[in-house]
Write an enzyme that holds these catalytic residues in place. Structure first.
Site, PDB file in Angstrom:
ATOM      1  N   GLY A  50       0.844  -1.153  -0.044  1.00 46.55           N
ATOM      2  CA  GLY A  50      -0.046   0.010  -0.190  1.00 46.55           C
ATOM      3  C   GLY A  50       0.841   1.151   0.146  1.00 46.55           C
ATOM      4  O   GLY A  50       2.238   1.230   0.067  1.00 46.55           O
ATOM      5  N   TYR A 108       1.524   3.032   2.439  1.00 44.57           N
ATOM      6  CA  TYR A 108       2.358   3.329   3.473  1.00 44.57           C
ATOM      7  C   TYR A 108       2.569   2.015   4.083  1.00 44.57           C
ATOM      8  O   TYR A 108       3.408   2.203   5.133  1.00 44.57           O
ATOM      9  CB  TYR A 108       1.392   4.042   4.855  1.00 44.57           C
ATOM     10  N   LYS A 156       5.674  -6.779   8.213  1.00 43.78           N
ATOM     11  CA  LYS A 156       4.826  -5.575   7.796  1.00 43.78           C
ATOM     12  C   LYS A 156       5.899  -4.487   7.946  1.00 43.78           C
ATOM     13  O   LYS A 156       6.080  -4.124   9.194  1.00 43.78           O
ATOM     14  CB  LYS A 156       3.786  -5.763   8.611  1.00 43.78           C
ATOM     15  N   ASP A 165     -11.430  -0.100  12.342  1.00 42.25           N
ATOM     16  CA  ASP A 165     -11.432  -0.531  11.003  1.00 42.25           C
ATOM     17  C   ASP A 165     -11.963  -2.060  10.862  1.00 42.25           C
ATOM     18  O   ASP A 165     -11.307  -2.567  10.190  1.00 42.25           O
ATOM     19  CB  ASP A 165     -10.269  -0.071  10.273  1.00 42.25           C
TER      20      ASP A 165
END
Length: 470
Positions: free
Chosen positions: A29, A31, A49, A140
């Site tokens: 992505g 970011y 990550k 989220d």
């Protein structure tokens, strides 16, 4: 071979490559980049990550350390961080999720069984209950952020937008025992999420937030010593505000590319009334699962926004399709009204105080279709469970703990053991979701996108103007 334009800095970091053999990149992505890797010491597969955003990295680390003992939250093994490098989180590797399950179950002869549905719901509720009992709001929740292991264990993931909410000046006692999973039917009673008040993610008082009685704290500090850490070093303080961060920095294993679409980011809200405790943002989460108060621009909310998301997710599991698939914020509100009826002071006292309530008006929905029509093949108890979550008034939404005691989850047929759950296939490398699923704020100065919604009628009011959509 990955495109050369993407970051490959993780491959040059010896402190990581000496411990992990890095394979292919499995998500990317704006970011973050996510890699599949193998731990050299024991050959365990992990996900690395690499997060390029300070705030998202801080939030995710803080939340995952707090919830490290919850079996329904993804495990953070360790992380690497230095002043000159991005944070790299070493997470347990889970290669499928609830969105994959929903897609595959559509093709199963009888869909999901009652026992399977209940087990998935119980696991989701246990994860959310752990968050809320530790004063963490995920912000989220959606099917693709609910990862599934090969042995049927569901785990909440993607905490880059999470916030820790506590009354100002109080933190949990660091000496208390961390969260320990109880059975769904033995959970202790605690105050509902409406009792939480928000402060910045981790206030200047600092502290690691874990379950336990609240005590007065006075320990100044911030995350000023960024270096490699494992869970032998968890006394970390920080002073993180809600800023121009993005859930793109929190990519999970499920179609991380979907986050490239305009949709699930947050931005600063400047409000002089909150100089001591920076306000939250209303532009957070994924549109299809976003609570009405967020759609109306509220920056004063709590864990109740997660409960609305849960209602949307449970409805999606029951009907094997999204309940409110809006293609803009205005369309999202319209879809909610078409099913649940209009928002008014009668159904939610105080809703007129929402920031955008007086600048948006909708035609009256005389005959909303109701959840019964959307869940026409489901039982009364199942529909009632969803209704307890999809309540306009946040204070009226049932907590995760209350739902774990719900009649529906505690009567025959009971939830099946995780070992009896059918596990979906691994993630597809192709993005199948429509861009509209991700939604979001196109204009950083507004929480509502009015474009492409059809004819409008603008009129002047005492408070500014009113826009009516036909």
């Amino acid at each position: 071979m990955d495109p050369p334009s993407k970051s490959w800095s993780i491959h040059t970091r010896k402190e990581i490559t000496t411990k992990y053999q890095i394979f292919n990149r499995i998500g990317a992505g704006a970011y973050s980049d996510v890699y599949k890797a193998r731990r050299r010491s024991d050959s365990v597969t992990v996900a690395l990550k690499e997060i390029h955003d300070y705030q998202s990295a801080s939030r995710e680390i803080e939340a995952l350390q707090t919830l490290q003992h919850c079996p329904n939250v993804v495990v953070l093994h360790e992380y690497f961080w230095s002043e000159d490098e991005d944070a790299v989180l070493v997470l347990e590797y889970l290669d499928t999720d609830l969105s994959c399950l929903i897609k595959e179950a559509k093709n199963w002869e009888n869909g999901l069984s009652f026992g399977e549905i209940k087990r998935w719901m119980v696991q989701i509720l246990c994860g959310v209950d752990a968050c809320h009992r530790n004063s963490i709001v995920h912000r989220d929740l959606k099917p693709s952020n609910l990862l599934i292991s090969n042995d049927g264990i569901l785990k909440l993931a993607d905490f880059g937008q999470a916030r820790i909410l506590l009354a100002p000046g109080f933190v949990a006692n660091d000496n208390q025992q961390p969260y320990v999973q109880s059975t769904p039917y033995q959970a202790a009673t605690v105050a509902g999420p409406s009792h939480f008040k928000h402060i910045s993610d981790v206030s200047s008082e600092g502290g690691l937030f874990i379950e336990g009685p609240l005590v007065q704290a006075d320990r100044p500090g911030e995350l000023d010593e960024l270096r490699f850490k494992s869970f032998d070093d968890t006394d970390k303080d920080s002073n993180i505000q809600d800023g121009d961060t993005s859930c793109l920095a929190t990519g999970t294993m499920s179609n991380v590319e979907e986050d490239l679409l305009p949709g699930t980011y947050s931005y600063d809200v400047d409000d002089g009334e909150h100089d001591c405790y920076p306000p939250l943002t209303s532009c957070v989460g994924t549109r299809w699962y976003r609570a009405p108060e967020l759609l109306y621009g509220s920056t004063n909310y709590g864990p109740e926004i997660d409960l609305w998301s849960l209602g949307c997710i449970f409805a999606e599991v029951l009907r094997l399709g999204p309940l409110f698939p809006g293609n803009s914020d205005i369309d999202q509100i319209g879809r909610i009204f078409s099913i649940l009826g209009n928002l008014s002071e009668e159904v939610w006292p105080g809703c007129a105080d929402l920031p955008d309530y007086k600048i948006m008006s909708f035609g009256k929905v005389d005959k909303p279709s109701g959840l019964e029509a959307c869940l026409s093949n489901r039982s009364t108890d199942e529909i009632l469970l969803v209704k307890k979550l999809l309540c306009f008034d946040p204070a009226g939404r049932a907590t995760a703990m209350e739902l774990l005691h719900d009649k529906y989850l505690n009567e025959d047929p009971l939830p099946v053991p995780p070992s009896e759950l059918r596990i979906p296939s691994k993630h597809s490398s192709e993005v199948e979701d429509s861009p509209d699923e991700l939604g979001g704020c196109r204009d950083l100065n507004s929480d509502s996108d009015f474009d492409d919604f059809g004819p409008t009628k603008v009129s002047t009011t005492d408070h500014g103007f009113s826009i009516q959509f036909s």
